[in-house]
Write a protein that holds these residues in place. Structure first.
Motif, PDB file in Angstrom:
ATOM      1  N   LYS A 112     -28.678   6.463  11.885  1.00  0.00           N
ATOM      2  CA  LYS A 112     -28.452   7.283  13.073  1.00  0.00           C
ATOM      3  C   LYS A 112     -29.038   8.666  12.838  1.00  0.00           C
ATOM      4  O   LYS A 112     -29.357   9.061  11.715  1.00  0.00           O
ATOM      5  N   LYS A 113     -29.164   9.441  13.928  1.00  0.00           N
ATOM      6  CA  LYS A 113     -29.778  10.766  13.832  1.00  0.00           C
ATOM      7  C   LYS A 113     -29.033  11.657  12.853  1.00  0.00           C
ATOM      8  O   LYS A 113     -29.646  12.341  12.032  1.00  0.00           O
ATOM      9  N   ASP A 173     -28.526   3.033  22.707  1.00  0.00           N
ATOM     10  CA  ASP A 173     -27.901   2.621  21.464  1.00  0.00           C
ATOM     11  C   ASP A 173     -28.832   1.713  20.674  1.00  0.00           C
ATOM     12  O   ASP A 173     -29.972   1.466  21.068  1.00  0.00           O
ATOM     13  N   ASN A 174     -28.335   1.210  19.559  1.00  0.00           N
ATOM     14  CA  ASN A 174     -29.124   0.335  18.699  1.00  0.00           C
ATOM     15  C   ASN A 174     -28.799  -1.126  18.988  1.00  0.00           C
ATOM     16  O   ASN A 174     -27.695  -1.445  19.429  1.00  0.00           O
ATOM     17  N   PRO A 175     -29.737  -2.027  18.712  1.00  0.00           N
ATOM     18  CA  PRO A 175     -29.440  -3.451  18.905  1.00  0.00           C
ATOM     19  C   PRO A 175     -28.375  -3.916  17.913  1.00  0.00           C
ATOM     20  O   PRO A 175     -28.309  -3.444  16.783  1.00  0.00           O
ATOM     21  N   GLN A 232     -34.213  -2.245  27.154  1.00  0.00           N
ATOM     22  CA  GLN A 232     -34.677  -0.910  26.774  1.00  0.00           C
ATOM     23  C   GLN A 232     -35.172  -0.070  27.957  1.00  0.00           C
ATOM     24  O   GLN A 232     -34.860   1.110  28.045  1.00  0.00           O
ATOM     25  N   PRO A 233     -35.941  -0.648  28.887  1.00  0.00           N
ATOM     26  CA  PRO A 233     -36.491   0.186  29.970  1.00  0.00           C
ATOM     27  C   PRO A 233     -35.518   0.415  31.128  1.00  0.00           C
ATOM     28  O   PRO A 233     -35.904   1.015  32.133  1.00  0.00           O
ATOM     29  N   GLU A 234     -34.283  -0.054  31.032  1.00  0.00           N
ATOM     30  CA  GLU A 234     -33.358  -0.005  32.165  1.00  0.00           C
ATOM     31  C   GLU A 234     -33.199   1.407  32.728  1.00  0.00           C
ATOM     32  O   GLU A 234     -33.240   1.616  33.945  1.00  0.00           O
TER      33      GLU A 234
END
Length: 698
Positions: free
Chosen positions: A454-455, A109-111, A122-124
């Protein structure tokens, strides 16, 4: 072929959270949030058994067992055998695993705000992926856990011991780019990047530098294997990074500072829907078609627009070998069965097949003099939803099916649009001086983290800009494109400044409209379907459909015998354009089988009478002096007969024929042949027939 048994792996390796980067680079392992999420990540990893299914291995080097795990709903197959053969040997299983890796490199998602701890998380998902297949010591570079910049690139690494090698997995963040979007259009003039795409060239070098830091920080020595993968922007970066590493190995340069050994056979690179960042004009590296790069594999959907940029007319391509997802144009005989296999696996992954629309592209149009008011109506309808627009198209209210073209698909339509846009833009130097900074600034505004589109909003804007600019280019119509841009800009943005920055490129779109009206209208209308080909979830299902492990598992679970899909090794086509004719036929080599037929008579516009699957044909008409475009598969011979009617007593039928290479496996993108032949036209006698023998053997 060897049967390989899938077994379960009951151990998930935990990472060492105490490693410190030798250069003090802040990594995920040093963040306060990291320890809080470890438990959640590991709890999402489920080791499961799929029974004693015997799977036919595609790689003769495979000798061991395959571990099967479930991570965040994805079935993942892993074997050390993926790295026990030369990297120049395409491995369908490693390709699928690599695609899944790129999917988990993307934050979900976005911040919510610029000061949130979202950046640290982010890398989770990538961390959990590597842990699920037994890779340890996961670390990332600073860019992965920080707010994105124009020139940032997120890279995460982990390692696993295979025999006497240390395999280093390198995942390049392949989504959640935000302000990095502005870097994607930054081609540069080539002087700072050896003619390669400047943005991705710099990202590739940062990636190599971080691999070196990771090796040093984890005190890795001895023989190593590097496994690198990326999708889209991440794919372009991975492609250039692997190509640059291949050249350093070739030149026996010191690549990494630690005491490690890396050979070309131990560098495994897989990219997915990667844009073109390498360049035939480069002088410091081997040419892209060289066998040096046969350890780099690029999986490409021909109907995806993204892998067609940066433009091949400027010399851009990819390093390595392209493998192509099958489409109806290139593989009409097997297309339906292949799509059925893919859709079964797509649905198995959790998405109803009814949501797959990527193959729905159709060509629509209308007489040029009626185009402007009809498109204006179409643009006005867009906010009401695509379903309403499509229903109006089908009943002929807005646009009608373009019956001057047969079997055109998204690949052909987008190719023709990009070709026309490149002609109107000019040279690479022209692009850099007139358009590059403005387009880059425009994207920087739209993709600014918290306010980023968003996309679906981006797809909507792209489609509306294409359609709006077409209308705006007609005298008497307002600037609808300007209105579309104002609708999506953040409230505190200087709208006039942003519009001025994108204006020159929109002017090009308006010019292209007059040359390619139906292609522009159709791409604008079907932009969402076209960009669905650039969805990584769809890519995963395509890769699973060509992976015997996934196909066998599906068959076992459902009690059916579904065949495995084969990726294509080529998506090249031959193209012929002709002017001043009114009757044409394409035949096979011996002239007995009619493949394409476009016929007319004196003073009458031609009609497409026949076009078999696997071929595409379109024509335009100005009175009875006509032009035609013909697209044919390569590696075959054809006979093209043109039988001319003309209002002129003497005329010349001119043609150009060329072979379009869409992969980097030859040293030249185009092979051209141009010429003409004369027909005498007599009012009271039959037409004269002339033939053009076409040889598209490579």
């Amino acid at each position: 072929m060897k049967n390989t048994n899938i077994t379960t792996n009951n151990t998930v390796n935990k990472t060492n959270t105490n490693t410190t980067n030798s250069k003090g680079v802040k990594t995920m392992k040093k963040t306060s949030i990291f320890k809080k999420i470890i438990a959640g990540v590991l709890s999402a990893i489920t080791v499961f058994s799929v029974g004693a299914i015997a799977l036919t291995s595609a790689s003769a080097a495979e000798t061991g067992t395959v571990e099967s795990v479930k991570y965040k709903g994805n079935t993942i197959y892993y074997s050390d055998d993926y790295f026990r053969h030369s990297s120049t040997e395409y491995d369908e299983h490693l390709a699928t695993l690599s695609c899944i890796m790129t999917n988990f490199s993307v934050p979900l998602d976005n911040p919510s705000s610029l000061d949130s701890d979202w950046y640290l998380k982010q890398p989770e998902r990538l961390y959990g992926f590597f842990g699920s297949i037994g890779f340890k010591d996961f670390e990332t570079n600073d860019d992965y856990v920080s707010r994105s910049r124009f020139d940032s690139i997120g890279v995460g690494c982990a390692n696993r011991q295979v025999d006497d090698y240390t395999v280093i997995g390198v995942g390049i963040r392949s989504g959640g780019y935000f302000r990095e979007w502005s870097n994607n259009v930054y081609l540069g003039d080539g002087t700072k990047s050896d003619y390669m795409h400047e943005g991705w060239y710099n990202a590739a070098n940062k990636t190599i530098d971080y691999i070196n830091e990771y090796i040093s920080a984890n005190r890795i020595t001895g023989k190593i294997k590097v496994w690198i993968a990326g999708f889209s922007r991440g794919g372009a970066t991975a492609n250039l990074a692997a190509g640059l590493l291949d050249n350093r190995i070739l030149n026996d340069e010191e690549i990494f500072s630690n005491d490690v050994t890396l050979t070309r056979d131990d560098l495994y690179a897989y990219t997915f829907e990667a844009p073109q960042g390498a360049n035939y004009n480069s002088e410091t590296v081997e040419k892209p078609g060289s066998e040096l790069y046969n350890n780099i594999y690029n999986v490409v959907n021909p109907n995806d627009l993204v892998p067609k940029v940066a433009m091949s007319e400027y010399g851009f391509t990819r390093f390595g070998i392209d493998k192509f997802i099958t489409t109806e144009f290139f593989d009409p005989d097997n297309f339906a069965d292949n799509r059925d296999v893919f859709l079964n696996l797509y649905e198995e992954n959790g998405t109803p097949r009814s949501e797959y629309k990527a193959d729905d592209f159709k060509m629509y149009g209308t007489p040029l003099k009626k185009m402007a008011p009809l498109v204006a109506e179409l643009v006005a309808c867009l906010p009401a939803g695509v379903a309403e627009v499509v229903s109006q198209i089908k009943d002929g209210t807005i646009l009608v099916k373009d019956d001057t073209k047969a079997n055109y698909d998204a690949n052909i339509a987008t190719y023709l649009l990009l070709e026309e846009m490149t002609k109107n833009i000019g040279s690479r130097s022209d692009y850099c001086s007139k358009y590059q900074q403005g387009v880059s600034n425009f994207l920087l505004t739209l993709m600014n983290d918290v306010d980023a589109l968003k996309k679906d909003e981006l797809e909507y804007l792209a489609g509306k800009l294409l359609l709006s600019e077409a209308v705006s280019s007609v005298p008497g119509f307002g600037d609808l494109a300007e209105d579309a841009i104002r609708d999506v800009l953040p409230a505190d943005t200087n709208a006039n400044e942003v519009i001025d920055s994108i204006g020159p490129l929109l002017d090009v779109v308006g010019d292209v409209y007059w040359e390619r009206p139906n292609e522009l209208i159709s791409v604008g209308l079907y932009v969402k379907e076209i960009f669905q080909n650039h969805d990584n979830g769809i890519n995963i299902a395509h890769l699973e459909a060509q992976d015997s492990y996934y196909v066998a598992n599906y068959n076992n679970n459902h009690g059916i015998l579904m065949p495995k899909v084969e990726l294509r090794d080529s998506a090249d086509f031959g193209r012929v354009t002709c002017k001043d004719y009114n009757d044409i036929g394409l035949y096979n080599e011996n002239g007995k089988i009619n493949l394409v037929s476009v016929k007319g008579a004196k003073g009458v516009k031609s009609e497409v009478k026949k076009c078999t699957k696997g071929f595409a044909v379109g024509y335009y008409s100005y009175a009875t002096e006509e032009g035609l475009e013909l697209f044919v598969p390569v590696n075959r011979k054809y006979i093209l007969n043109m039988m001319s009617y003309s209002i002129k007593p003497k005329h010349t039928v001119s043609y150009s024929a060329f072979y379009q290479s869409v992969s980097p496996n030859s040293d030249c993108r185009f092979r051209d042949g141009r010429g003409n032949f004369s027909d005498w036209y007599f009012m009271n006698s039959d037409f004269l027939q002339r033939g053009l023998n076409m040889n598209y053997y490579k």
